[in-house]
Design an enzyme around this catalytic site. Structure first.
Site, PDB file in Angstrom:
ATOM      1  N   HIS A 166       0.814  -1.226   0.000  1.00  0.00           N
ATOM      2  CA  HIS A 166       0.000   0.000   0.000  1.00  0.00           C
ATOM      3  C   HIS A 166       0.848   1.278   0.000  1.00  0.00           C
ATOM      4  O   HIS A 166       0.302   2.376  -0.118  1.00  0.00           O
ATOM      5  CB  HIS A 166      -0.927   0.032   1.217  1.00  0.00           C
ATOM      6  CG  HIS A 166      -1.972  -1.037   1.216  1.00  0.00           C
ATOM      7  ND1 HIS A 166      -2.871  -1.209   0.178  1.00  0.00           N
ATOM      8  CD2 HIS A 166      -2.272  -2.008   2.125  1.00  0.00           C
ATOM      9  CE1 HIS A 166      -3.669  -2.236   0.458  1.00  0.00           C
ATOM     10  NE2 HIS A 166      -3.323  -2.739   1.624  1.00  0.00           N
ATOM     11  N   ASP A 201      -2.786 -10.578  -2.327  1.00  0.00           N
ATOM     12  CA  ASP A 201      -3.314 -10.102  -1.047  1.00  0.00           C
ATOM     13  C   ASP A 201      -4.768  -9.664  -1.258  1.00  0.00           C
ATOM     14  O   ASP A 201      -5.141  -9.228  -2.353  1.00  0.00           O
ATOM     15  CB  ASP A 201      -2.461  -8.916  -0.571  1.00  0.00           C
ATOM     16  CG  ASP A 201      -2.837  -8.399   0.804  1.00  0.00           C
ATOM     17  OD1 ASP A 201      -2.139  -8.742   1.770  1.00  0.00           O
ATOM     18  OD2 ASP A 201      -3.823  -7.632   0.902  1.00  0.00           O
ATOM     19  N   HIS A 203      -6.283  -7.154  -0.396  1.00  0.00           N
ATOM     20  CA  HIS A 203      -6.439  -5.721  -0.655  1.00  0.00           C
ATOM     21  C   HIS A 203      -5.712  -5.337  -1.930  1.00  0.00           C
ATOM     22  O   HIS A 203      -4.641  -5.878  -2.233  1.00  0.00           O
ATOM     23  CB  HIS A 203      -5.861  -4.908   0.505  1.00  0.00           C
ATOM     24  CG  HIS A 203      -6.510  -5.169   1.830  1.00  0.00           C
ATOM     25  ND1 HIS A 203      -6.015  -6.086   2.730  1.00  0.00           N
ATOM     26  CD2 HIS A 203      -7.617  -4.632   2.389  1.00  0.00           C
ATOM     27  CE1 HIS A 203      -6.793  -6.106   3.808  1.00  0.00           C
ATOM     28  NE2 HIS A 203      -7.776  -5.234   3.625  1.00  0.00           N
ATOM     29  N   ASP A 290      -4.888 -12.554   3.768  1.00  0.00           N
ATOM     30  CA  ASP A 290      -6.122 -11.963   4.295  1.00  0.00           C
ATOM     31  C   ASP A 290      -7.346 -12.261   3.441  1.00  0.00           C
ATOM     32  O   ASP A 290      -8.449 -11.832   3.757  1.00  0.00           O
ATOM     33  CB  ASP A 290      -5.963 -10.465   4.568  1.00  0.00           C
ATOM     34  CG  ASP A 290      -5.158  -9.739   3.527  1.00  0.00           C
ATOM     35  OD1 ASP A 290      -4.887 -10.332   2.466  1.00  0.00           O
ATOM     36  OD2 ASP A 290      -4.806  -8.567   3.763  1.00  0.00           O
TER      37      ASP A 290
END
Ligand SMILES: [Zn+2]
Length: 348
Positions: A166, A201, A203, A290
């Site tokens: 991120h 991931d 996200h 996740d």
């Protein structure tokens, strides 16, 4: 599979995290690394300690003003007459966040509070007394992994913490500070011509996307839960295909909330086809867990064995591969996910 990890990476020990309007316990806890190290042990993998690499790899993908802030903010914070336990912003500048927007100019404010808002993009990236050391070591781990792949290793796992995907060129967010995946991919471009980054991931890998968004030598692909109502909300949509020379070299494959392993398998197949078409010379896998059904901040429904399928799929690409650890917060299952990934990569 060879692996890298430095014990200093567990020193980053955040105390605060804002979720649904409440300050709650952080999700990126040091125990995560112990679980992942335990999984490596069960598969007979002893990680090597990375060498200190200096700041060149981070500077290749981040702005100097941002890195200077990260390095110095704790000491500056400690001198405030009145302060909380870690550097945490209380202002957020207006900023579009569009991926085609390159790094912003250096923060015009000289004061720490103004800069904290500029460089710490949300309330999941506090900086404590040991954070910078862990951040540097996490990047060292990724760089050592990249260098091992460049030197001829077929597959290497970099147990990075804190995570990186991120982190934009000039901004921390989402538990991420230095973008380890991007630093490693950039490092590999000097040995291999074309690099593919596959981020699985849950996200969207928004920082990695932004760093390479105008480039045609690094293909960035992210498979993630639909951001329409999931972090990072503002990017990760299928229409984001790259910009300028990078047009066509970014691919987002959002999954419906509630999607399970079969949807991930299909998306990785689609990503694999794009990587072959691109003609990648090396691969960086940004691996988070996740997407597991038990993840405390997750919305997807994968099981541990689904990560074995991912491992087999990326191995089938038959490329020199660096696997970089990203997220995954269900501490009781992330070790199983990593072990499954390794088993899928290297079936008994
Ligand atoms: Zn994540």
């Amino acid at each position: 599979m060879r692996a890298f990890y430095h014990p200093d990476q567990s020193l980053h020990d955040p105390l605060q995290y804002m979720r649904f309007g409440q300050i709650v316990a952080p999700k990126d806890i040091p125990e995560r690394t112990q679980k992942l190290l335990g999984a490596l042990k069960t598969r007979g993998v002893t990680p090597d300690q990375p060498a200190p690499h200096g700041s060149a790899a981070a500077r290749a993908v981040h702005t100097a003003d941002y890195l200077r802030f990260l390095e110095t903010c704790w000491d500056r914070w400690a001198h405030l007459p009145e302060r909380g336990p870690e550097v945490w912003p209380n202002t957020f500048p207006y900023w579009s966040g569009r991926p085609e927007e390159r790094a912003r100019p250096a923060c015009p404010a000289e004061g720490l509070i103004g800069q904290a808002g500029w460089y710490l993009g949300d309330l999941s990236v506090p900086m404590g007394p040991k954070s910078w050391l862990s951040i540097v070591r996490s990047c060292d781990t990724a760089v050592s992994g990249a260098d091992a792949v460049a030197a001829g290793e077929r597959a290497v796992y970099a147990l990075c913490r804190p995570s990186g995907h991120h982190a934009r060129a000039d901004r921390a967010s989402g538990f991420c500070y230095i973008n380890n995946t991007a630093a490693a991919a950039q490092r590999l471009t000097s040995r291999f011509g074309k690099i593919a980054v596959l981020d699985v991931d849950a996200h969207h890998g928004d920082g990695t996307q932004q760093i390479f968004y105008t480039r045609d030598d690094v293909l960035t692909i992210s498979i993630h839960a639909d951001p329409v109502n999931y972090y990072p909300f503002y990017t990760g949509y299928a229409a984001e295909r790259g910009h300028g020379a990078g047009r066509g070299f970014n691919l987002n494959l959002p999954l419906a909330h509630g999607a399970a392993g079969d949807a991930m398998t299909k998306a990785v197949d689609d990503a694999s086809a794009a990587i072959r078409t691109f003609g990648a010379d090396a691969l960086v896998v940004a691996l988070g867990y996740d997407a597991h059904a038990l993840d405390p901040i997750g919305v997807l429904k994968l099981e541990a064995h689904d990560f074995a399928t991912i491992g087999a799929q990326v191995r089938a690409l038959d490329l020199p591969t660096l696997v970089v650890q990203e997220g995954g917060y269900a501490v009781d299952v992330i070790g199983d996910c990593l072990a499954a990934f390794l088993d899928g990569w290297n079936p008994a």
